[in-house]
Design a protein around this motif. Structure first.
Motif, mmCIF file in Angstrom:
data_model
loop_
_atom_site.group_PDB
_atom_site.id
_atom_site.type_symbol
_atom_site.label_atom_id
_atom_site.label_comp_id
_atom_site.label_asym_id
_atom_site.label_seq_id
_atom_site.Cartn_x
_atom_site.Cartn_y
_atom_site.Cartn_z
ATOM 1 N N ALA A 111 -4.070 -2.541 -4.538
ATOM 2 C CA ALA A 111 -4.073 -3.584 -3.508
ATOM 3 C C ALA A 111 -2.765 -3.581 -2.724
ATOM 4 O O ALA A 111 -2.764 -3.762 -1.495
ATOM 5 C CB ALA A 111 -4.310 -4.947 -4.146
ATOM 6 N N GLU A 112 -1.632 -3.347 -3.413
ATOM 7 C CA GLU A 112 -0.344 -3.298 -2.718
ATOM 8 C C GLU A 112 -0.260 -2.085 -1.804
ATOM 9 O O GLU A 112 0.257 -2.163 -0.684
ATOM 10 C CB GLU A 112 0.811 -3.291 -3.718
ATOM 11 N N ALA A 113 -0.760 -0.946 -2.282
ATOM 12 C CA ALA A 113 -0.764 0.260 -1.452
ATOM 13 C C ALA A 113 -1.636 0.054 -0.213
ATOM 14 O O ALA A 113 -1.285 0.488 0.891
ATOM 15 C CB ALA A 113 -1.260 1.455 -2.262
ATOM 16 N N GLU A 114 -2.758 -0.630 -0.379
ATOM 17 C CA GLU A 114 -3.637 -0.913 0.760
ATOM 18 C C GLU A 114 -2.985 -1.906 1.716
ATOM 19 O O GLU A 114 -3.217 -1.860 2.931
ATOM 20 C CB GLU A 114 -4.986 -1.427 0.261
ATOM 21 N N PHE A 115 -2.142 -2.796 1.173
ATOM 22 C CA PHE A 115 -1.397 -3.740 2.026
ATOM 23 C C PHE A 115 -0.388 -2.970 2.882
ATOM 24 O O PHE A 115 -0.232 -3.241 4.079
ATOM 25 C CB PHE A 115 -0.690 -4.776 1.146
ATOM 26 N N ILE A 116 0.294 -1.996 2.273
ATOM 27 C CA ILE A 116 1.208 -1.133 3.033
ATOM 28 C C ILE A 116 0.424 -0.362 4.092
ATOM 29 O O ILE A 116 0.861 -0.224 5.242
ATOM 30 C CB ILE A 116 1.938 -0.160 2.092
ATOM 31 N N LEU A 117 -0.743 0.145 3.694
ATOM 32 C CA LEU A 117 -1.590 0.892 4.614
ATOM 33 C C LEU A 117 -1.972 0.048 5.829
ATOM 34 O O LEU A 117 -1.958 0.538 6.968
ATOM 35 C CB LEU A 117 -2.850 1.367 3.884
ATOM 36 N N SER A 118 -2.276 -1.216 5.592
ATOM 37 C CA SER A 118 -2.637 -2.099 6.713
ATOM 38 C C SER A 118 -1.475 -2.277 7.674
ATOM 39 O O SER A 118 -1.664 -2.354 8.894
ATOM 40 C CB SER A 118 -3.109 -3.458 6.184
ATOM 41 N N MET A 119 -0.231 -2.332 7.147
ATOM 42 C CA MET A 119 0.940 -2.460 8.016
ATOM 43 C C MET A 119 1.192 -1.171 8.790
ATOM 44 O O MET A 119 1.593 -1.214 9.958
ATOM 45 C CB MET A 119 2.174 -2.848 7.192
ATOM 46 N N LEU A 120 0.958 -0.032 8.152
ATOM 47 C CA LEU A 120 1.117 1.240 8.860
ATOM 48 C C LEU A 120 0.125 1.351 10.016
ATOM 49 O O LEU A 120 0.443 1.910 11.067
ATOM 50 C CB LEU A 120 0.913 2.405 7.887
ATOM 51 N N ARG A 121 -1.057 0.817 9.824
ATOM 52 C CA ARG A 121 -2.066 0.881 10.876
ATOM 53 C C ARG A 121 -1.811 -0.122 11.992
ATOM 54 O O ARG A 121 -1.959 0.189 13.173
ATOM 55 C CB ARG A 121 -3.451 0.643 10.265
ATOM 56 N N SER A 122 -1.414 -1.346 11.612
ATOM 57 C CA SER A 122 -1.229 -2.395 12.625
ATOM 58 C C SER A 122 0.149 -2.375 13.263
ATOM 59 O O SER A 122 0.349 -2.885 14.359
ATOM 60 C CB SER A 122 -1.481 -3.772 12.004
ATOM 61 N N GLN A 123 1.145 -1.772 12.542
ATOM 62 C CA GLN A 123 2.525 -1.682 13.022
ATOM 63 C C GLN A 123 3.055 -3.020 13.539
ATOM 64 O O GLN A 123 3.297 -3.185 14.735
ATOM 65 C CB GLN A 123 2.625 -0.604 14.111
ATOM 66 N N PRO A 124 3.244 -3.993 12.636
ATOM 67 C CA PRO A 124 3.782 -5.304 13.044
ATOM 68 C C PRO A 124 5.140 -5.158 13.711
ATOM 69 O O PRO A 124 5.932 -4.279 13.357
ATOM 70 C CB PRO A 124 3.897 -6.067 11.715
ATOM 71 N N ILE A 125 5.414 -6.017 14.668
ATOM 72 C CA ILE A 125 6.690 -5.979 15.375
ATOM 73 C C ILE A 125 7.840 -6.191 14.389
ATOM 74 O O ILE A 125 7.818 -7.126 13.583
ATOM 75 C CB ILE A 125 6.730 -7.049 16.480
ATOM 76 N N GLY A 126 8.828 -5.331 14.443
ATOM 77 C CA GLY A 126 10.021 -5.477 13.609
ATOM 78 C C GLY A 126 9.933 -4.816 12.252
ATOM 79 O O GLY A 126 10.901 -4.809 11.500
ATOM 80 N N ILE A 127 8.751 -4.261 11.896
ATOM 81 C CA ILE A 127 8.587 -3.614 10.599
ATOM 82 C C ILE A 127 8.317 -2.126 10.808
ATOM 83 O O ILE A 127 7.346 -1.750 11.449
ATOM 84 C CB ILE A 127 7.437 -4.248 9.795
ATOM 85 N N GLN A 128 9.197 -1.290 10.285
ATOM 86 C CA GLN A 128 9.036 0.161 10.364
ATOM 87 C C GLN A 128 9.008 0.721 8.946
ATOM 88 O O GLN A 128 9.906 0.437 8.146
ATOM 89 C CB GLN A 128 10.181 0.789 11.158
ATOM 90 N N ILE A 129 7.980 1.477 8.644
ATOM 91 C CA ILE A 129 7.800 2.041 7.305
ATOM 92 C C ILE A 129 7.708 3.555 7.415
ATOM 93 O O ILE A 129 6.973 4.084 8.254
ATOM 94 C CB ILE A 129 6.525 1.491 6.633
ATOM 95 N N GLY A 130 8.468 4.243 6.579
ATOM 96 C CA GLY A 130 8.424 5.696 6.546
ATOM 97 C C GLY A 130 8.183 6.189 5.136
ATOM 98 O O GLY A 130 8.797 5.679 4.185
ATOM 99 N N ILE A 131 7.290 7.135 4.956
ATOM 100 C CA ILE A 131 7.015 7.725 3.647
ATOM 101 C C ILE A 131 7.769 9.044 3.538
ATOM 102 O O ILE A 131 7.563 9.957 4.337
ATOM 103 C CB ILE A 131 5.507 7.935 3.440
ATOM 104 N N VAL A 132 8.651 9.106 2.560
ATOM 105 C CA VAL A 132 9.519 10.272 2.369
ATOM 106 C C VAL A 132 8.909 11.183 1.320
ATOM 107 O O VAL A 132 8.657 10.766 0.189
ATOM 108 C CB VAL A 132 10.932 9.826 1.922
ATOM 109 N N ARG A 133 8.679 12.447 1.672
ATOM 110 C CA ARG A 133 8.038 13.384 0.746
ATOM 111 C C ARG A 133 9.041 14.200 -0.066
ATOM 112 O O ARG A 133 8.674 14.788 -1.075
ATOM 113 C CB ARG A 133 7.104 14.320 1.521
ATOM 114 N N GLU A 134 10.301 14.253 0.353
ATOM 115 C CA GLU A 134 11.295 15.027 -0.389
ATOM 116 C C GLU A 134 11.905 14.174 -1.504
ATOM 117 O O GLU A 134 11.766 12.945 -1.508
ATOM 118 C CB GLU A 134 12.396 15.497 0.560
#
Length: 285
Positions: free
Chosen positions: A182-205
């Motif tokens: 559920a938390e991962a899906e919550f992050i997913l929803s923010m990545l899709r909607s891109q709320p103002i002021g919130i930037q999320i980056g997934i680091v693979r290294e």
């Protein structure tokens, strides 16, 4: 001062009694209204910290989770931007449902028979109160936030769930894995909607083992490096965090954050990557 008092699990009355001053005088000192060196020295000695740490100058060394997260709350209160590497995700960006199970997770993370400072039921409740105050202030003030999330941390979070240890009964593990999904899906929803002021980056290294946060305020920037973590197999028991505004430390961590952000997956690309990760590692609903 308040942060270190909470870290020692002392009430205002208890600390005032040890110092031989009134509760009102202690509150004035915590608000910065009393700056007599002899009194501040006595308080620092009683709390087991340096005078510089007590006054928030130089490098602060913080040995308890409750004191550290209270200092985070204080720094965020006047913050314009937060940049950080969080594991597995910034608490400020978690859902309200995350809080519902966090108390149990924090308590079960302490091995049986060990009652270390800062891990009692009272201390955990105090820590949760501070965390909720942080999230409430963040949602009210809406500072800009750049959250760097390690892909490997998310994978473990989805595989193991929101747990304090690995030897839990299967039904509890399944329940906690559903929380993690559920938390991962919550992050997913923010990545899709891109709320103002919130930037999320997934680091693979591979990323540093300790988390760090940069707080940009109007008149200065501060850096916090912490061994304490919430989420999958949290640590609120052992470690020493540090808080500093030293130029060299700031420059080095600004450089790390810039590099990680530049190489991180963002926006739709990050959303697709996380969606695939959930399908691969998360418990099925």
């Amino acid at each position: 001062m308040r942060a270190y008092r909470l870290g020692k699990e002392l009430t205002p009355d208890e600390l005032a009694g040890k110092l031989g001053i009134s509760r009102a005088a202690l509150y004035r000192a915590e608000k910065g209204e009393i700056r007599k060196i002899d009194m501040l020295t006595s308080i620092a000695d009683e709390l087991g910290v340096s005078l510089a740490s007590l006054m928030g100058v130089g490098v602060e060394y913080v040995s308890t989770a409750i004191a550290f997260f209270e200092r985070m709350r204080q720094l965020e209160e006047h913050c314009q931007q937060i940049i950080g590497l969080f594991s597995p995700v910034s608490y400020l960006l978690t859902s309200d449902n995350y809080d519902a199970v966090l108390r149990e997770v924090l308590r079960e993370s302490v091995p049986e028979g060990i009652e270390a400072e800062g891990t009692s039921a009272k201390a955990v409740d105090g820590l949760l109160e501070i965390l909720r105050a942080r999230k409430k202030a963040f949602n009210a003030n809406r500072p800009l936030i750049v959250s760097l999330i390690a892909s490997a941390d998310l994978e473990r979070f989805l595989l193991h769930g929101l747990i304090g240890r690995l030897d839990l009964p299967a039904d509890i593990v399944d329940f906690r894995r559903r929380h993690a999904r559920a938390e991962a899906e919550f992050i997913l929803s923010m990545l899709r909607s891109q709320p103002i002021g919130i930037q999320i980056g997934i680091v693979r290294e591979p990323v540093p083992a300790t988390s760090f946060q940069i707080f940009r305020q109007a008149d200065r920037s501060m850096l916090a490096i912490s061994p304490f973590r919430l989420g999958e197999q949290p640590n609120i028991r052992l470690g020493v965090a540090l808080i500093t505004s030293a130029p060299e430390a700031m420059d080095l961590h600004e450089g790390i954050a810039e590099r990680l952000w530049g190489e991180a997956l963002k926006g739709g690309e990050a959303a697709s990557y996380l969606e695939a990760m959930i399908k691969k590692y998360a418990i099925r609903t």
